[in-house]
Design an enzyme around this catalytic site. Sequence first.
Site, PDB file in Angstrom:
ATOM      1  N   ARG A 132      -0.289   1.657  -8.616  1.00 32.43           N
ATOM      2  CA  ARG A 132       0.462   0.545  -8.022  1.00 32.43           C
ATOM      3  C   ARG A 132      -0.282  -0.770  -8.246  1.00 32.43           C
ATOM      4  NH1 ARG A 132       2.909  -1.375  -2.201  1.00 32.43           N
ATOM      5  NH2 ARG A 132       5.005  -0.891  -2.852  1.00 32.43           N
TER       6      ARG A 132
ATOM      7  N   TYR B  93      -6.523  -4.437  -1.787  1.00 29.71           N
ATOM      8  CA  TYR B  93      -7.554  -3.436  -1.461  1.00 29.71           C
ATOM      9  C   TYR B  93      -8.581  -3.335  -2.603  1.00 29.71           C
ATOM     10  CZ  TYR B  93      -4.447  -2.573   2.422  1.00 29.71           C
ATOM     11  OH  TYR B  93      -3.678  -2.748   3.550  1.00 29.71           O
TER      12      TYR B  93
ATOM     13  N   ALA C  68      -3.165  -2.242  -5.708  1.00 32.46           N
ATOM     14  CA  ALA C  68      -2.370  -3.434  -5.375  1.00 32.46           C
ATOM     15  C   ALA C  68      -2.778  -3.991  -4.011  1.00 32.46           C
ATOM     16  CB  ALA C  68      -0.885  -3.051  -5.352  1.00 32.46           C
TER      17      ALA C  68
ATOM     18  N   GLN D 215      -0.465   8.623  -1.992  1.00 36.20           N
ATOM     19  CA  GLN D 215      -1.096   7.369  -2.415  1.00 36.20           C
ATOM     20  C   GLN D 215      -2.559   7.361  -1.978  1.00 36.20           C
ATOM     21  OE1 GLN D 215      -0.565   3.351  -0.678  1.00 36.20           O
ATOM     22  NE2 GLN D 215       0.194   2.736  -2.694  1.00 36.20           N
TER      23      GLN D 215
ATOM     24  N   HIS E 247      -3.772   3.301  -5.541  1.00 34.82           N
ATOM     25  CA  HIS E 247      -3.395   2.012  -4.952  1.00 34.82           C
ATOM     26  C   HIS E 247      -4.318   0.916  -5.495  1.00 34.82           C
ATOM     27  CE1 HIS E 247      -1.740  -0.914  -2.445  1.00 34.82           C
ATOM     28  NE2 HIS E 247      -1.919  -0.393  -1.239  1.00 34.82           N
TER      29      HIS E 247
HETATM   30  C1  LIG Z   1       4.352  -1.048   7.892  1.00 37.75           C
HETATM   31  C2  LIG Z   1       4.050  -1.181   6.427  1.00 37.75           C
HETATM   32  C3  LIG Z   1       2.980  -0.488   5.888  1.00 37.75           C
HETATM   33  C4  LIG Z   1       2.688  -0.581   4.526  1.00 37.75           C
HETATM   34  N1  LIG Z   1       1.668   0.178   3.997  1.00 37.75           N
HETATM   35  C5  LIG Z   1       1.485   0.238   2.653  1.00 37.75           C
HETATM   36  C6  LIG Z   1       0.584   1.169   2.084  1.00 37.75           C
HETATM   37  O1  LIG Z   1      -0.062   1.989   2.759  1.00 37.75           O
HETATM   38  N2  LIG Z   1       0.454   1.163   0.733  1.00 37.75           N
HETATM   39  C7  LIG Z   1       1.150   0.300  -0.064  1.00 37.75           C
HETATM   40  O2  LIG Z   1       0.983   0.325  -1.280  1.00 37.75           O
HETATM   41  N3  LIG Z   1       2.032  -0.586   0.461  1.00 37.75           N
HETATM   42  C8  LIG Z   1       2.226  -0.615   1.790  1.00 37.75           C
HETATM   43  N4  LIG Z   1       3.191  -1.444   2.319  1.00 37.75           N
HETATM   44  C9  LIG Z   1       4.015  -2.271   1.427  1.00 37.75           C
HETATM   45  C10 LIG Z   1       5.336  -1.572   1.107  1.00 37.75           C
HETATM   46  O3  LIG Z   1       5.103  -0.439   0.285  1.00 37.75           O
HETATM   47  C11 LIG Z   1       6.291  -2.516   0.358  1.00 37.75           C
HETATM   48  O4  LIG Z   1       5.608  -3.023  -0.766  1.00 37.75           O
HETATM   49  C12 LIG Z   1       6.786  -3.675   1.208  1.00 37.75           C
HETATM   50  O5  LIG Z   1       7.305  -3.226   2.447  1.00 37.75           O
HETATM   51  C13 LIG Z   1       7.842  -4.473   0.469  1.00 37.75           C
HETATM   52  O6  LIG Z   1       8.955  -3.653   0.170  1.00 37.75           O
HETATM   53  P1  LIG Z   1      10.338  -3.862   0.964  1.00 37.75           P
HETATM   54  O7  LIG Z   1      10.768  -5.283   0.704  1.00 37.75           O
HETATM   55  O8  LIG Z   1      11.282  -2.846   0.415  1.00 37.75           O
HETATM   56  O9  LIG Z   1      10.020  -3.644   2.415  1.00 37.75           O
HETATM   57  C14 LIG Z   1       3.476  -1.403   3.682  1.00 37.75           C
HETATM   58  C15 LIG Z   1       4.547  -2.107   4.242  1.00 37.75           C
HETATM   59  C16 LIG Z   1       4.850  -1.993   5.579  1.00 37.75           C
HETATM   60  C17 LIG Z   1       6.038  -2.736   6.132  1.00 37.75           C
END
Ligand SMILES: Cc1cc2nc3c(=O)[nH]c(=O)nc-3n(C[C@H](O)[C@H](O)[C@H](O)COP(=O)(O)O)c2cc1C
Length: 367
Positions: free
Chosen positions: A232, A184, A181, A104, A179
């Site tokens: 995304r 950012y 979404a 990503q 990315h």
């Molecule tokens: C610790 C953490 C770091 C994350 N870092 C990113 C990231 O680097 N890029 C991204 O697109 N989403 C990031 N997210 C969002 C997750 O990809 C995801 O959208 C979010 O956890 C919701 O999905 P879930 O309900 O399955 O947890 C992050 C989420 C968490 C919990």
Amino acid sequence: MNTYSRLFTPFRLGSVTLPNRIALAPMTRTSAEASGLANDRMVRYYTRFAEGGFGLIITEGTYPDLAHSQAYANQPGIADEQQAASWKPVVEAVHRGGGRIICQLMHAGALVQHNRFVREAVAPSAVIPKGKQLEEHGGSGEFAVPREITREEIDIVVEHFASAALRAKQAGFDGVEVHAANGYLLDQFLTEETNRRQDAYGGSTENRVRLTARVLEAIRQAVGPEFVVGVRISQGKVNDFDHKWRNGEADARIIFEALAAAKADYIHTTEYKAYLPAFAGGGPTLAALAKTYGGLPVIANGKLGEPERAERMLAEGDADLVAIGTSALVNPDWPRKVKAGLPLAPFDHAFLHPIATIREEECALSS
Ligand SMILES: Cc1cc2nc3c(=O)[nH]c(=O)nc-3n(C[C@H](O)[C@H](O)[C@H](O)COP(=O)(O)O)c2cc1C
């Protein structure tokens, strides 16, 4: 017993065949070296998901340039040859474990908490971001006011995404995900409140999605037709969870059509709850809208850690794949457990406090 037949059906994503429809969602863990190199801890961490049965692993947001794109301390980069080379052991380990891996690419824009290259943030407009810095990623207090990025700098950002994608290809990744979404840089362009530009990148929804489309086109040009290129998209942001697109489905149509025209291989939508209607008053999910208007494979993300819900998203045709985030953190073998009918560990947000770095017990290998 539910066999979750759809979750465990192979899928062809661009040029790559995936063994199942289950992806690891991208998650920033700020566990790279301070220099942005991926390290052995990350190799072991990502290996667990591949060995746990995830057909596709999407890495944490990785910065593409040695300028404004870094958001967090100890975030990995793919901005030069050395950083790209440091990812090779991660890629090889995931492949050995039977998974595929997509890098990503993420540009922070205004949401900078730590950048070791420059002292200022750039953004579509000089608008102070809502909310507070993320403490779990090492920040505190308000974000700084960013500087408005110039047209010339926009062209450079596009080039940087494209060269980072090429480095990802050369490092052995199966694809890249842009990315656009969660608040950012590219999402700052997409969002009225943070984009007050009067030029071709501001104003109408067509103009606000233009930069993301240009990035996708430039990447495609750099990597050729065979390499997987995804994108995304979300409404909510890490600093503004409840944001909704002002023109609802009309915006969705413009955005998803533009991403498809830019020759993405897939669209990855993320919502707080992916299975709920995208807009107030009912109607389709954001994933379903992406399928309708983009006509591309769709990965749905957002509270799909309950296997019944994930299977239903696929069965109802809203999405082709699901991406599992927090539930995967506590069940790195989520696919294997689900297939075997074993109970899943519940996720507790305390897991990420006080800091979301990878803990030693998360990367202990079974063999
Ligand atoms: C610790 C953490 C770091 C994350 N870092 C990113 C990231 O680097 N890029 C991204 O697109 N989403 C990031 N997210 C969002 C997750 O990809 C995801 O959208 C979010 O956890 C919701 O999905 P879930 O309900 O399955 O947890 C992050 C989420 C968490 C919990």
